[in-house]
Design a protein around this motif. Structure first.
Motif, short mmCIF file in Angstrom:
data_model
loop_
_atom_site.label_atom_id
_atom_site.label_comp_id
_atom_site.label_asym_id
_atom_site.label_seq_id
_atom_site.Cartn_x
_atom_site.Cartn_y
_atom_site.Cartn_z
N UNK A 198 -7.64 -5.35 6.56
CA UNK A 198 -7.13 -5.49 5.20
C UNK A 198 -6.75 -4.16 4.55
N UNK A 199 -7.39 -3.07 4.93
CA UNK A 199 -7.08 -1.79 4.28
C UNK A 199 -5.64 -1.36 4.57
N UNK A 200 -5.04 -1.89 5.63
CA UNK A 200 -3.67 -1.50 6.01
C UNK A 200 -2.64 -2.59 5.74
N UNK A 201 -3.08 -3.76 5.29
CA UNK A 201 -2.20 -4.93 5.26
C UNK A 201 -1.45 -5.06 3.94
N UNK A 202 -0.23 -5.59 4.02
CA UNK A 202 0.53 -6.01 2.85
C UNK A 202 1.11 -7.39 3.14
N UNK A 203 1.32 -8.17 2.08
CA UNK A 203 1.92 -9.49 2.29
C UNK A 203 3.44 -9.40 2.10
N UNK A 204 4.09 -10.54 2.05
CA UNK A 204 5.56 -10.56 1.96
C UNK A 204 6.08 -10.00 0.64
N UNK A 205 5.19 -9.86 -0.34
CA UNK A 205 5.60 -9.35 -1.66
C UNK A 205 5.09 -7.94 -1.89
N UNK A 206 4.64 -7.30 -0.82
CA UNK A 206 4.11 -5.93 -0.85
C UNK A 206 2.78 -5.83 -1.59
N UNK A 207 2.10 -6.95 -1.76
CA UNK A 207 0.76 -6.94 -2.36
C UNK A 207 -0.27 -6.63 -1.28
N UNK A 208 -1.37 -6.04 -1.72
CA UNK A 208 -2.41 -5.61 -0.79
C UNK A 208 -3.75 -5.66 -1.52
N UNK A 209 -4.81 -5.30 -0.82
CA UNK A 209 -6.09 -5.23 -1.51
C UNK A 209 -6.04 -4.15 -2.58
N UNK A 210 -5.18 -3.16 -2.40
CA UNK A 210 -5.11 -2.06 -3.38
C UNK A 210 -4.39 -2.50 -4.65
N UNK A 211 -3.34 -3.32 -4.52
CA UNK A 211 -2.70 -3.84 -5.74
C UNK A 211 -3.64 -4.81 -6.45
N UNK A 212 -4.41 -5.59 -5.67
CA UNK A 212 -5.43 -6.46 -6.29
C UNK A 212 -6.44 -5.62 -7.07
N UNK A 213 -6.90 -4.53 -6.46
CA UNK A 213 -7.89 -3.68 -7.12
C UNK A 213 -7.30 -2.98 -8.34
N UNK A 214 -6.03 -2.61 -8.25
CA UNK A 214 -5.37 -2.02 -9.42
C UNK A 214 -5.35 -3.01 -10.57
N UNK A 215 -4.99 -4.25 -10.27
CA UNK A 215 -4.99 -5.27 -11.32
C UNK A 215 -6.39 -5.53 -11.85
N UNK A 216 -7.38 -5.52 -10.96
CA UNK A 216 -8.75 -5.69 -11.42
C UNK A 216 -9.15 -4.55 -12.35
#
Length: 267
Positions: free
Chosen positions: A169-187
């Motif tokens: 997961x630390x390296x992954x992005x989905x089709x919309x360029x979201x990642x655990x890091x964008x989730x954490x930024x939003x959190x």
């Protein structure tokens, strides 16, 4: 009211408008007894193609729920409980406290003790999503619900992505360029709203190029300044630094919460 303006439920019956507790572009949520039912928005005048487009989005979300909570009798900590996936619907536990956004807009700022409780519950919820190889993609205070005891839980998985179960997961992005890091930024933005009472309105979309459907991690100057006296400053700043929590991901927030010391008020 004209039936043309009344949406139809999954059984083909008109929905009583006073039972609708949330509505978006393609889906709405209806309150029935102790259950909140998410279903596609369908009107009598819709073509089959229009109805199918909205229903397909519910079916996509159902796949997310099957990954997160395969046993509907066993809730996942920090995430609203799914009670069933009947037809093209998602049945969830009804949360009487409404959204976190509404609470923050209409109540006094919560105590630091309550803030820390919410931080912990949300960090656990996000960690549980990522452990199941799911990226939320739309983690905003309007997508966090509260029960009558002021416990919060992550909801609305309509924008979420399910990745292969062996994904790093630390390296992954989905089709919309979201990642655990964008989730954490939003959190981190949610944490900021909780701790300061100020709503940000900051989006991950619309500033990364011509395609508004693709997310980008915001630069630090796009995010709010933090007071040095804010008890959660380090926790939030780390959320706003891409990769800031390292391999621990959202679990790293829990470690920081355990170490944080809140200064006592002078009497």
């Amino acid at each position: 009211m004209d039936a043309a303006y009344c949406p139809i439920d999954d059984d083909g019956d008109y929905i009583q408008l006073h039972t609708i507790i949330a509505s978006g572009d393609a889906a709405l949520v209806v309150h029935r007894e102790d259950i909140a039912i998410k279903m596609a928005i369908v009107y009598e005048h819709y073509t089959l193609e229009q109805a199918e487009e909205n229903r397909s989005k519910i079916r996509r979300e159902q796949e997310v729920w099957r990954r997160i909570q395969p046993d509907f009798s066993t809730p996942v900590q920090g995430i609203i409980q799914c009670l069933g996936l009947r037809g093209d619907t998602v049945e969830m536990r009804y949360m009487s406290g409404g959204t976190l956004l509404k609470w923050l807009e209409h109540r006094a700022r919560p105590s630091i003790q309550l803030q820390k409780r919410w931080f912990r519950q949300l960090a656990i919820g996000l960690h549980n999503l990522h452990q199941r190889r799911v990226i939320h993609g739309d983690l905003l205070s309007r997508n966090i619900l509260m029960d009558g005891s002021l416990n919060v839980a992550i909801c609305d998985l309509g924008a979420s992505s399910v990745l292969p179960i062996d994904t790093v997961m630390v390296d992954a992005v989905d089709d919309y360029n979201c990642s655990i890091w964008t989730d954490l930024c939003q959190l981190g933005l949610v944490f900021y709203e909780i701790a300061t009472g100020r709503m940000t309105g900051i989006s991950l979309y619309g500033h990364g190029g011509s395609d508004n459907s693709v997310a980008s991690f915001p630069s630090r100057d796009m995010l709010p300044a933090l007071s040095k006296r804010l008890w959660a400053r380090d926790i939030i700043e780390t959320c706003w630094r891409e990769g800031g929590y390292g391999a621990a991901g959202a679990a790293g927030i829990l470690a920081k919460l355990d170490k944080v010391k809140v200064p006592r008020r002078r009497r």
